[in-house]
Motif scaffolding. Sequence first.
Motif, PDB file in Angstrom:
ATOM      1  N   THR A   1       0.833  -1.207   0.000  1.00  0.00           N
ATOM      2  CA  THR A   1       0.000   0.000   0.000  1.00  0.00           C
ATOM      3  C   THR A   1       0.867   1.256   0.000  1.00  0.00           C
ATOM      4  O   THR A   1       1.940   1.284   0.594  1.00  0.00           O
ATOM      5  CB  THR A   1      -0.931   0.025   1.221  1.00  0.00           C
ATOM      6  N   ILE A   2       0.378   2.273  -0.699  1.00  0.00           N
ATOM      7  CA  ILE A   2       1.032   3.579  -0.723  1.00  0.00           C
ATOM      8  C   ILE A   2      -0.023   4.622  -0.411  1.00  0.00           C
ATOM      9  O   ILE A   2      -1.024   4.742  -1.119  1.00  0.00           O
ATOM     10  CB  ILE A   2       1.676   3.866  -2.089  1.00  0.00           C
ATOM     11  N   GLN A   3       0.214   5.378   0.649  1.00  0.00           N
ATOM     12  CA  GLN A   3      -0.744   6.400   1.063  1.00  0.00           C
ATOM     13  C   GLN A   3      -0.049   7.734   1.262  1.00  0.00           C
ATOM     14  O   GLN A   3       1.156   7.875   1.007  1.00  0.00           O
ATOM     15  CB  GLN A   3      -1.470   5.969   2.340  1.00  0.00           C
ATOM     16  N   LYS A   4      -0.819   8.706   1.698  1.00  0.00           N
ATOM     17  CA  LYS A   4      -0.328  10.065   1.872  1.00  0.00           C
ATOM     18  C   LYS A   4       0.924  10.090   2.745  1.00  0.00           C
ATOM     19  O   LYS A   4       0.969   9.479   3.810  1.00  0.00           O
ATOM     20  CB  LYS A   4      -1.424  10.928   2.494  1.00  0.00           C
ATOM     21  N   SER A   5       1.939  10.814   2.242  1.00  0.00           N
ATOM     22  CA  SER A   5       3.212  10.891   2.949  1.00  0.00           C
ATOM     23  C   SER A   5       3.917  12.170   2.519  1.00  0.00           C
ATOM     24  O   SER A   5       3.316  13.054   1.898  1.00  0.00           O
ATOM     25  CB  SER A   5       4.081   9.680   2.608  1.00  0.00           C
TER      26      SER A   5
ATOM     27  N   TYR B   1       8.739  -0.914  -6.071  1.00  0.00           N
ATOM     28  CA  TYR B   1       7.503  -0.399  -5.473  1.00  0.00           C
ATOM     29  C   TYR B   1       7.739   0.892  -4.702  1.00  0.00           C
ATOM     30  O   TYR B   1       6.967   1.251  -3.808  1.00  0.00           O
ATOM     31  CB  TYR B   1       6.832  -1.451  -4.572  1.00  0.00           C
ATOM     32  N   GLU B   2       8.805   1.581  -5.027  1.00  0.00           N
ATOM     33  CA  GLU B   2       9.099   2.864  -4.400  1.00  0.00           C
ATOM     34  C   GLU B   2       8.699   4.004  -5.327  1.00  0.00           C
ATOM     35  O   GLU B   2       8.598   3.824  -6.541  1.00  0.00           O
ATOM     36  CB  GLU B   2      10.602   2.956  -4.080  1.00  0.00           C
TER      37      GLU B   2
ATOM     38  N   PHE C   1       2.349  10.951  -8.957  1.00  0.00           N
ATOM     39  CA  PHE C   1       3.531  10.278  -8.425  1.00  0.00           C
ATOM     40  C   PHE C   1       3.759   9.008  -9.242  1.00  0.00           C
ATOM     41  O   PHE C   1       2.812   8.359  -9.697  1.00  0.00           O
ATOM     42  CB  PHE C   1       3.424   9.995  -6.922  1.00  0.00           C
ATOM     43  N   ILE C   2       5.029   8.678  -9.468  1.00  0.00           N
ATOM     44  CA  ILE C   2       5.404   7.555 -10.333  1.00  0.00           C
ATOM     45  C   ILE C   2       5.996   6.447  -9.480  1.00  0.00           C
ATOM     46  O   ILE C   2       6.921   6.678  -8.688  1.00  0.00           O
ATOM     47  CB  ILE C   2       6.414   7.997 -11.401  1.00  0.00           C
TER      48      ILE C   2
END
Length: 266
Positions: free
Chosen positions: A47-51, A87-88, A80-81
């Motif tokens: 998962t990638i969320q607000k940061s 996965y970064e 954002f790519i």
Amino acid sequence: ISWTEKDGLTGNRTRCTLLHSGGDLYIATTNGLNIVKGFSKDGEIITIQKSSEVSSDFIMTLHEDSEGNVWCGTDGGGIFIVDSKTYEIKKTYTTEDGLAGNIIFKISEPVPGQKWICTGTGLSVMKEDSGSLKIYNFNSGNGLGTDGVFQALIDYTETVWFTSNKGIFSVHYRDFENVFNGKDDSIFSKFYGRSDGIVTAGVTSTSKSSKDSFGRLWFTLVDGVAFYDPVRGKANTKAPIVQIQEISIDDENFIYDGSPVEIGPD
């Protein structure tokens, strides 16, 4: 197969999905990005969320580029790519970097090597120029006709078609090239409506139009579908026949019957 918050998703409100060429499933939700490794029910969910790098959890659109990177367009946070191997987050783009807007509706590559980014405040085209990446912006101020652009498609005649908050319109790619090359500073847009056969209440930003294997364009509308075949829609280049019906001489009108007309010196 299905996934919900119970399986590890960041949210159940899904905006769109992308099956990556590497086999992973990318799920865009209103509460972050989810990546199901291997497109398997038992696959790990990243998962990638607000940061500090991602300023919005609301993912509006997903696009895989020619290098396998996944471009994620957000509602207010720009792009954002994601590197599909690590996965970064590889890179971000916002209006501070030159984008026309931070509300991203669609990202595509209708022309090889160019990213066409449709936003709520205009169109951005990213392309290599003399070895460096340059962003060209188009909006109602330089001929785009509207600022709210939802999607871009191109047909075999090199006509670029757009869905927008004002309906469907087109621009010949030559117009964009002239701006890229510094030959012009604006483009010309042609809008289509009822007189062209499009009878609809409009297009929404959530809809996705497409081009089929025959080159026909299918536009998704709020109340149906419209399609355009560029083969059948070629412009009529035959000049019309000119017929003179009336002549006016010294404020006096005469019906013209085809015979010679002599005008004296008086």
